[in-house]
Design an enzyme around this catalytic site. Sequence first.
Site, mmCIF file in Angstrom:
data_model
loop_
_atom_site.group_PDB
_atom_site.id
_atom_site.type_symbol
_atom_site.label_atom_id
_atom_site.label_comp_id
_atom_site.label_asym_id
_atom_site.label_seq_id
_atom_site.Cartn_x
_atom_site.Cartn_y
_atom_site.Cartn_z
ATOM 1 N N CYS A 101 0.837 -1.202 0.000
ATOM 2 C CA CYS A 101 0.000 0.000 0.000
ATOM 3 C C CYS A 101 0.870 1.248 0.000
ATOM 4 O O CYS A 101 0.598 2.217 -0.728
ATOM 5 C CB CYS A 101 -0.927 -0.013 1.209
ATOM 6 S SG CYS A 101 -2.100 1.364 1.257
ATOM 7 N N CYS A 198 -6.396 -4.134 6.868
ATOM 8 C CA CYS A 198 -7.644 -3.364 6.805
ATOM 9 C C CYS A 198 -8.730 -4.057 6.001
ATOM 10 O O CYS A 198 -9.913 -3.894 6.282
ATOM 11 C CB CYS A 198 -7.371 -1.965 6.256
ATOM 12 S SG CYS A 198 -6.866 -1.912 4.517
#
Length: 357
Positions: A101, A198
């Site tokens: 990410c 997440c």
Amino acid sequence: MRVLAAMSGGVDSAVAAARMVAAGHDVTGVHLALSKNPESYRSGARGCCSLEDSHDARRAADKLGIPFYVWDFAERFHADVVEDFVAEYAAGRTPNPCLRCNEKIKFAAVLDRGLQLGFDVVATGHYARLTRSSAGQVELRRAADPAKDQSYVLGVLDAHQLAHCAFPLGDTHKTDVRAEAAALGLGVAKKPDSHDICFIPDGDTAGFLTRQLGERVGEVVDTAGRVVGSHAGHHQFTVGQRRGLHLGVPADDGRPRFVLSIEPVQNRVTVGARENLAVGVIDAIRPILAVAAAPGRWRGHVQVRAHGAPMPATVEFSADALHVELDEPCEGIAPGQAAVVYADDRVVGSATISGTR
């Protein structure tokens, strides 16, 4: 200086933005929408990716008196992070989605768009320090708070990206950041930190991967090739794993067994004694340099986990690879993990582990 403050909705990014405002910079806040259905990624006040987090980020920006926007990176996040995560496990490797990410979203897509819009730097709440060398190059270093140091997950940034980054919390301890947030009247001062992946809100990585890849029954074998159990898919395992093996045949010596290797084509998992996990040599691909040029063969430290200990080693970067010879063997190093190389507390670069021996 025009600053784009990436605001996750947590306390760290809010205080980082506040410090850039206090320093007199022209600051704009931005929250990244990483899912078309935010609550499918995480619910509750966990500091990343939920709808609640976007509201917390907006309230913090309002308190600071800065413009605030939400940027939709859902499709790119799904392709570059979620799909990559699934594909890596399907190939028998163990990826770190937070590194991916940072590499593909927070410091590639966001930074690229920010520079195109005329911003000078992207500021985040990561715990790491930036300094300048005698030659004027920006260098990434460990944070002042060793318990919160995030230089490892930032090891995927190259020299160009680092030159356009700001980490205002690098010299600060976490307790001081929370106190500062409270003094500023920020509602996120007591908000819990996020720790889990997440896009796997329940923390069940094996279950998530099975839903994506399906069940595929295979063998669990020992180092002699003897079948000692079965599994529902090699993607449910990683090198060094002990729990969840459900072996039907005990070890001859009665000791626990660990995952030693994963063969995705054969859908086979090999287990054995803990001492068989020890490796002394790491080979890695796709190197990324945080400095202008790395020395050929030299002495440094290597870290292979976000909160792992730095290990003394002889390292050598080439154009397309990193070779590491550890001073002492290390257990449980899996292909797909990132090896981040340090010279003292300075990040030199990183690469993706492709093999060990």
